[in-house]
Design an enzyme around this catalytic site. Structure first.
Site, mmCIF file in Angstrom:
data_model
loop_
_atom_site.group_PDB
_atom_site.id
_atom_site.type_symbol
_atom_site.label_atom_id
_atom_site.label_comp_id
_atom_site.label_asym_id
_atom_site.label_seq_id
_atom_site.Cartn_x
_atom_site.Cartn_y
_atom_site.Cartn_z
ATOM 1 C CE1 TYR A 127 -4.366 -0.021 -0.296
ATOM 2 C CE2 TYR A 127 -4.260 -1.741 1.369
ATOM 3 C CZ TYR A 127 -4.965 -1.055 0.397
ATOM 4 O OH TYR A 127 -6.260 -1.396 0.113
ATOM 5 C CD GLU B 11 -3.529 3.982 0.867
ATOM 6 O OE1 GLU B 11 -2.381 3.604 1.221
ATOM 7 O OE2 GLU B 11 -4.577 3.418 1.211
ATOM 8 C CG ASP C 39 -8.863 9.624 -23.848
ATOM 9 O OD1 ASP C 39 -7.837 8.932 -24.010
ATOM 10 O OD2 ASP C 39 -9.930 9.168 -23.393
ATOM 11 C CB THR D 266 -5.301 3.209 -21.758
ATOM 12 O OG1 THR D 266 -5.286 3.321 -23.185
ATOM 13 C CG2 THR D 266 -6.691 3.422 -21.239
ATOM 14 C CE LYS E 78 -7.767 1.651 -25.506
ATOM 15 N NZ LYS E 78 -7.833 2.344 -24.209
ATOM 16 N NE ARG F 207 -7.123 -4.171 -19.235
ATOM 17 C CZ ARG F 207 -7.330 -4.358 -20.547
ATOM 18 N NH1 ARG F 207 -6.604 -5.222 -21.227
ATOM 19 N NH2 ARG F 207 -8.252 -3.673 -21.181
HETATM 20 N N1 DSN Z 1 -12.439 -0.360 -24.757
HETATM 21 C C1 DSN Z 1 -11.530 0.614 -25.290
HETATM 22 C C2 DSN Z 1 -11.672 0.741 -26.760
HETATM 23 O O1 DSN Z 1 -11.927 -0.264 -27.365
HETATM 24 O O2 DSN Z 1 -11.498 1.797 -27.334
HETATM 25 C C3 DSN Z 1 -11.584 1.932 -24.626
HETATM 26 O O3 DSN Z 1 -12.633 2.042 -23.762
#
Ligand code: DSN
Length: 469
Positions: A59, A61, A215, A241, A244, A250
């Site tokens: 932990y 925080e 984003d 994120t 990707k 993730r």
């Molecule tokens: N699930 C992701 C996408 O496919 O774009 C983002 O939320």
């Protein structure tokens, strides 16, 4: 001495054969399939090793050097390393940009930005979901149903793509923004095959007095490799994120401007951005608890490799592969939104072929090709999307080149022909259509060819020999 928890000494296989078997099945599914979900990727073995490490036990925080619990001397170094590498990956000057690497993923990262910089019922504008935007950019249905927390807590007016070109209609966006006067303008999306005109977004944001957030979740790997324009010159806040195109674990990140900012009309000189403490406080304690240190450690590993010629070549190949797929589909007469792509994905409009996106997703699943149905602008209902979205990052991580993506286009073409053939023989009703596919020898034959093709490529992180079944 007897261990307190005997299972702690066992392997996963001995401790929990059910989960172990499911992991083996998933490995086999990944190795044998053609993975075309635009938001997915195959991460590396060292990233997975860090994810499975003892960092998950702690932990912490707070922020490095200012934690609520003791024992964080190693975790502090992990998080600082991750922050430094994140800034380096996007060539950011520490005096001008900071980063929070604690968001659990992209949606929490976006909610943290809104929590930090808006108050409930403030106005926001993001790209509409059926135009390729993301749920967290303020989506509500045409009937006014508030689907996303962003539209529940804030007043959202989406902007859209031009229905005849598929490109963002910047003029209409500007007109709407000048009437609506959002406090935050959001760019970025989940199914937009073109790059973003950040300068135009900035101009519009300045004209209506809005903050500008990008984003970049889908394209952050391409941005790091300078294969897409960088939002950092124009945006105030950038979220992403990390699993990707960036090829990490993730997780999520929020980049924010710090240091001197231009004064607004009527303000004295010498203003500074006040995003940093607001965003840090929104991530914790407002929205999250303890950071997921295993994710942060794994992200640091991924970011170490998000610079340099190998990463650059990978991202250039992602784009080349998406373009090869787009051209191959269009040469077979198919309609793609914006007639092509300049990033990692294509958005395929199946309406002219008389096939729904759901049916395409279903038949592809049967063939061991994974893609997703996707709304295409002008769809009558978001519940029956008229297209599907196809991305190149995952299969490019397995070493596929342009010619291999032409082969994939051939498989997809065969899938469409088979879907239409069965639609003619069994009817359009989903139940009847599915009956025509179940046990159909053409499905089995094509699936065997798809699997043989996919198995011919390496998988980052594990091999066929590692699969225990
Ligand atoms: N699930 C992701 C996408 O496919 O774009 C983002 O939320």
């Amino acid at each position: 001495m007897e261990p307190v928890f005997p299972e702690a000494l066992k392997t996963l296989k001995d401790a929990d054969p059910e989960i172990y078997q499911l992991v083996q099945k998933e490995k086999l599914r990944q190795i044998r399939g053609i993975e075309l979900i635009a938001s997915e990727n195959f991460t590396s073995a060292p990233v997975m090793e860090a994810l499975g490490s003892c960092l998950t036990n702690k932990y912490s925080e707070g922020l490095p050097g200012a934690r609520y619990y003791g024992g964080n001397e190693n975790i502090d170094q992990v998080e600082r390393l991750c922050q430094d590498r994140a800034l380096a990956a996007f060539r950011l000057d520490k005096s001008k940009w900071g980063v929070n690497v604690q968001p659990y993923s992209g949606s929490p990262a976006n909610m943290a930005v809104y929590t930090a910089l808006l108050v409930p019922h403030d106005r926001i504008m993001g790209l509409d979901l059926p135009s390729g935007g993301h749920l967290t950019h303020g989506y509500y249905t045409a009937g006014g149903k508030k689907i996303s927390a962003t539209s529940i807590f804030f007043e959202s007016l989406p902007y859209k793509v031009n229905y005849s070109t598929g490109y963002i209609d910047y003029d209409k966006l500007e007109e709407k923004a000048m009437d609506f006067r959002p406090k935050m303008l959001i760019c970025g999306g989940s199914a937009y095959p073109r790059d973003w005109d950040y300068k135009r977004f900035r101009d519009i944001a300045d004209k209506c007095g809005a903050m500008l957030m990008m984003d970049m979740a889908h394209i952050s790997g391409l941005v790091a490799a300078e294969e897409q324009a960088s939002p950092f010159e124009y945006a105030d806040i950038v979220t992403t994120t990390t699993h990707k195109s960036l090829r990490g674990p993730r997780a999520g990140m929020i980049f924010f401007r710090r240091g001197p900012r231009p004064s607004k009309r009527g303000e004295p000189e010498g203003q500074t951005y006040d995003y940093e403490s607001k965003i840090n406080m929104a991530v914790f304690p407002a929205l999250q608890g303890g950071p997921h240190n295993h994710q942060i450690g794994a992200l640091a590993v991924a970011l170490k490799y998000a610079t340099g010629p190998v990463f650059k070549a990978y991202q250039a190949q992602v784009k080349a592969n998406a373009a090869a797929l787009a051209n191959a589909l269009m040469s077979r007469g198919y309609k793609l939104v914006t007639d092509g792509t300049e990033n990692h994905l294509v958005l395929w409009d199946l309406r002219p072929n008389g096939l729904t996106g759901s049916k395409m997703e279903t038949i592809c699943d049967m063939l061991h090709i994974t893609l997703n149905k996707n709304a295409v602008y002008g769809d009558a209902s978001a519940l029956t999307p008229g297209g599907c979205r196809i991305g190149a990052p995952a299969m490019t991580s397995r070493g596929l080149k342009e010619a291999d993506f032409v082969t994939i286009a051939d498989f997809l073409h065969e899938a469409v022909e088979l879907a239409l053939e069965v639609q003619s023989s069994h009817g359009k009703m989903l139940k009847d259509w599915k009956m025509g596919l179940e046990g159909n020898p053409k499905v089995d034959e094509l699936r065997a060819r798809v699997e043989a093709f996919a198995e011919g490529f390496d998988m980052p992180g594990f091999t066929r020999g590692d699969v225990d079944m």
